[in-house]
Design a protein around this motif. Structure first.
Motif, mmCIF file in Angstrom:
data_model
loop_
_atom_site.group_PDB
_atom_site.id
_atom_site.type_symbol
_atom_site.label_atom_id
_atom_site.label_comp_id
_atom_site.label_asym_id
_atom_site.label_seq_id
_atom_site.Cartn_x
_atom_site.Cartn_y
_atom_site.Cartn_z
ATOM 1 N N UNK A 1 11.274 32.194 -9.365
ATOM 2 C CA UNK A 1 11.449 32.454 -7.936
ATOM 3 C C UNK A 1 11.825 31.164 -7.217
ATOM 4 N N UNK A 2 13.127 31.011 -7.051
ATOM 5 C CA UNK A 2 13.604 29.778 -6.407
ATOM 6 C C UNK A 2 13.402 29.865 -4.900
ATOM 7 N N UNK A 3 13.960 28.943 -4.192
ATOM 8 C CA UNK A 3 13.672 28.870 -2.760
ATOM 9 C C UNK A 3 14.309 30.017 -1.972
ATOM 10 N N UNK B 50 13.321 9.611 10.705
ATOM 11 C CA UNK B 50 12.846 10.938 11.075
ATOM 12 C C UNK B 50 12.267 11.630 9.846
ATOM 13 N N UNK B 51 11.010 11.942 9.955
ATOM 14 C CA UNK B 51 10.351 12.633 8.857
ATOM 15 C C UNK B 51 11.027 13.963 8.537
ATOM 16 N N UNK B 52 11.399 14.667 9.587
ATOM 17 C CA UNK B 52 11.961 16.001 9.384
ATOM 18 C C UNK B 52 13.235 15.927 8.551
ATOM 19 N N UNK B 59 12.479 17.172 0.299
ATOM 20 C CA UNK B 59 11.498 18.205 0.015
ATOM 21 C C UNK B 59 10.067 17.720 0.081
ATOM 22 N N UNK B 60 9.899 16.453 0.440
ATOM 23 C CA UNK B 60 8.528 15.951 0.555
ATOM 24 C C UNK B 60 8.205 15.584 1.994
ATOM 25 N N UNK B 61 6.984 15.889 2.404
ATOM 26 C CA UNK B 61 6.636 15.773 3.819
ATOM 27 C C UNK B 61 5.758 14.567 4.138
ATOM 28 N N UNK B 62 5.243 13.934 3.123
ATOM 29 C CA UNK B 62 4.281 12.834 3.300
ATOM 30 C C UNK B 62 3.058 13.305 4.090
ATOM 31 N N UNK B 116 1.149 26.777 3.816
ATOM 32 C CA UNK B 116 1.321 25.343 4.006
ATOM 33 C C UNK B 116 2.414 24.783 3.099
ATOM 34 N N UNK B 117 2.453 25.288 1.896
ATOM 35 C CA UNK B 117 3.418 24.767 0.930
ATOM 36 C C UNK B 117 4.836 25.188 1.272
ATOM 37 N N UNK B 118 5.019 26.449 1.608
ATOM 38 C CA UNK B 118 6.382 26.894 1.841
ATOM 39 C C UNK B 118 6.870 26.509 3.236
ATOM 40 N N UNK B 119 6.009 26.558 4.223
ATOM 41 C CA UNK B 119 6.470 26.228 5.570
ATOM 42 C C UNK B 119 6.522 24.731 5.823
ATOM 43 N N UNK B 120 5.499 24.044 5.364
ATOM 44 C CA UNK B 120 5.379 22.633 5.724
ATOM 45 C C UNK B 120 5.685 21.678 4.577
ATOM 46 N N UNK B 121 6.003 22.211 3.424
ATOM 47 C CA UNK B 121 6.267 21.340 2.270
ATOM 48 C C UNK B 121 5.168 20.328 2.037
ATOM 49 N N UNK B 122 3.950 20.772 2.088
ATOM 50 C CA UNK B 122 2.872 19.816 1.887
ATOM 51 C C UNK B 122 2.960 19.122 0.544
ATOM 52 N N UNK B 123 2.709 17.826 0.558
ATOM 53 C CA UNK B 123 2.832 17.062 -0.676
ATOM 54 C C UNK B 123 1.627 17.219 -1.589
ATOM 55 N N UNK B 124 0.472 17.360 -1.001
ATOM 56 C CA UNK B 124 -0.725 17.405 -1.843
ATOM 57 C C UNK B 124 -1.917 17.938 -1.074
ATOM 58 N N UNK B 125 -2.917 18.336 -1.816
ATOM 59 C CA UNK B 125 -4.167 18.804 -1.234
ATOM 60 C C UNK B 125 -5.330 17.954 -1.729
#
Lengths: 327, 327
Positions: A1-3, B50-52, B59-62, B116-125
């Motif tokens: 399941x890609x993006x 710009x982070x965005x 693909x990484x949000x820091x 969080x992962x799909x919307x915000x591209x969170x890097x880690x938990x």
DNA sequence: TTGTAAGCGTTATCAA
DNA sequence: TTGATAACGCTTACAA
């Protein structure tokens, strides 16, 4: 399941990418039937809009920032903790997430704003611990950065939205309770004059006594916050009071200890209803922190549309009564 | 002063946009002189990436996410609070920011991951409150989402990086101290068996007594956390002990109260060194929370490059001695 | 009501 | 060592 992107959804629903975007952002403009088809595709594919892409286009991040402070004396630190939880909880349904930052002082905090704003496009700030001559609010206001404060702008005009707890009402409530339960020599233990919060808490006590025609002159003491300092500051007072309203649970604990050591019975009421108060059975004035946090988010909505005029909200604290038994 | 982008910097430094990007991301590849010119332009213009935009490309949000829990009984809640502060502090220099979320239970938390992962591209938990059969870690691991836990994977293999405090060492330290100060009838008040943390804390007590040849059989009690329940659970025990090691400050407080009410002197040591312990002068085992948070960030660095193998860190707690005077 | 085109600021690829 | 070009996924005109 890609993006799964807006294009994937568009393809599946047999519409253009733009229509998908419209369904998301301006649903009124899309024909009912089309909208349903798109929504179904969104659900089926588990599509979620990319914040980064959206942010890049709109310049808004749907992120709000709050400073997390070190747990000062540890007793009052939990107030911020509960507020933070409430904020995170209230922000989520409104589509916002909470980002944390730390700062050593106001100047450092302002430097952080700069970074957060330019790098992360933060949408808004929620400030706590406002105080006289707060450089942060003017900095943000000058730049047109949306913010609300939990705590009124002490000494400054009400040009921004804020939520606060009616501190004077809290100590008034405590004082009234003591009067109602038969006390007539009610003292106050607070902080040195000059802090808005501290002054308000003292006022609540003083004005309630005055209204009841009960003398309070000379029955107050002031010292910096802390158990030790509270105990020390209250020693002399114990000879002339049989109850004490305190500006914090730390001070109240100090007062309790001093009373116990001196052998003079004294009813004590603290402020903030911290874990310590619960633990030792200390009556305390409780701030509605969850509610305050939720109201901050509400006000922020108005600030963010730039639609509404600044609003101010004063919340009523409540009195939590316990048997002031020691542990 | 309009928006300063990489193009503005490029123009001012007289180079292409790409060169500016290289200075930022792969400085080795840029000639010294050019690099300096670019850096000077960056400083002069106050440029910040710009982070965005960066996030959209990489693909990484820091951004790292942590769950903020409600302040349970209020006493132990401050532990998380201090950990959070440490985490935010340690993350910033590493170029990461901390985002908060709430969840009612593990299932709800996993749903939040997805968002969080799909919307915000969170890097880690960073997960706290790990427990037996934790569904969260396996969910994250299966999907290859970077994470570390504060708390070991109770009962599960050490396949991910974690930081934990040596719980057994903490109660062992407390028990040893009691032995050293002449106590010989040392009991333990903990939680029902089955929680990893609780069992470890009990083990530290039991093994230390065993090693010293001091009997401990029958000198322990277990109950759910809380002052009231602690007081109730320890009542019978008080006849046969002159000291108690407890699994939490709440339990310790209950024990102290029960001891005082029964008139039997009993030295009590708690766990977590919460504000309450400070307030009432309760000795307690202190977890190095700031350090734990910093180590979590360290380990996260390894997890994020996928370079290093999972690492585990066990930190030593310390014993904070106070005069177990009541307030 | 729907579709087309442009661009947000960055980095990866490739050519110069 | 540097520069041109093409995405990344989305929204906001504007055209159909």
């Amino acid at each position: 399941m890609s993006k799964v992107t807006i294009a994937t959804v568009a393809e599946r629903a047999g519409v253009s990418r733009q229509t998908v975007s419209n369904v998301l952002n301006t649903p009124q403009v899309v024909r009912e039937e089309t909208r349903e088809r798109v929504l179904e595709a969104i659900a089926a594919l588990g599509y979620r809009a990319s914040q980064a892409a959206r942010q890049m286009r709109t310049g808004r991040s749907r992120l709000i920032a709050v400073r997390i402070e070190p747990a000062r004396d540890g007793i009052n630190g939990s107030v911020l903790d509960r507020f933070l939880h409430g904020l995170t909880d209230a922000a989520a349904p409104a589509g916002y997430r909470v980002m944390l930052y730390t700062a050593t002082d106001d100047t450092d905090e302002i430097a952080t704003y700069e970074n957060l704003l330019t790098s992360y496009d933060l949408d808004a700030f929620v400030l706590t611990s406002t105080h006289h001559g707060d450089a942060r609010t003017s900095w943000l206001a000058e730049r047109g950065v949306p913010f609300v404060t939990f705590g009124r702008p002490w000494g400054a005009p009400d040009t921004h939205s804020w939520v606060d707890v009616d501190n004077a009402a809290g100590t008034a409530m405590a004082t009234r309770h003591l009067l109602d339960t038969g006390h007539r020599r009610i003292g106050f233990l607070g902080w040195p004059p000059g802090s808005g919060v501290g002054d308000a808490r003292r006022d609540g006590w003083a004005s309630t006594l005055a209204a009841a025609g009960v003398p309070g002159t000379g029955l107050d003491a002031a010292t910096e916050d802390g158990i030790e300092s509270g105990a020390a500051a209250v020693t002399d007072l114990l000879a002339s009071v049989d109850a004490l309203v305190c500006a914090s649970d730390s001070l109240a604990l100090g007062a309790l200890r001093a009373a116990r050591e001196s052998g003079r019975p004294c009813t004590v009421i603290g402020f903030d209803d911290t874990a310590v108060a619960q633990a030792v059975g200390l009556s305390s004035v409780s701030q509605p922190l969850t509610q305050a946090a939720a109201r901050c988010i509400d006000l922020l909505a108005g600030v963010l549309d730039r639609s509404a005029a600044p609003r101010q909200l004063l919340l009523e604290p409540s009195l939590v009564l316990r048997q002031s038994a020691a542990i």
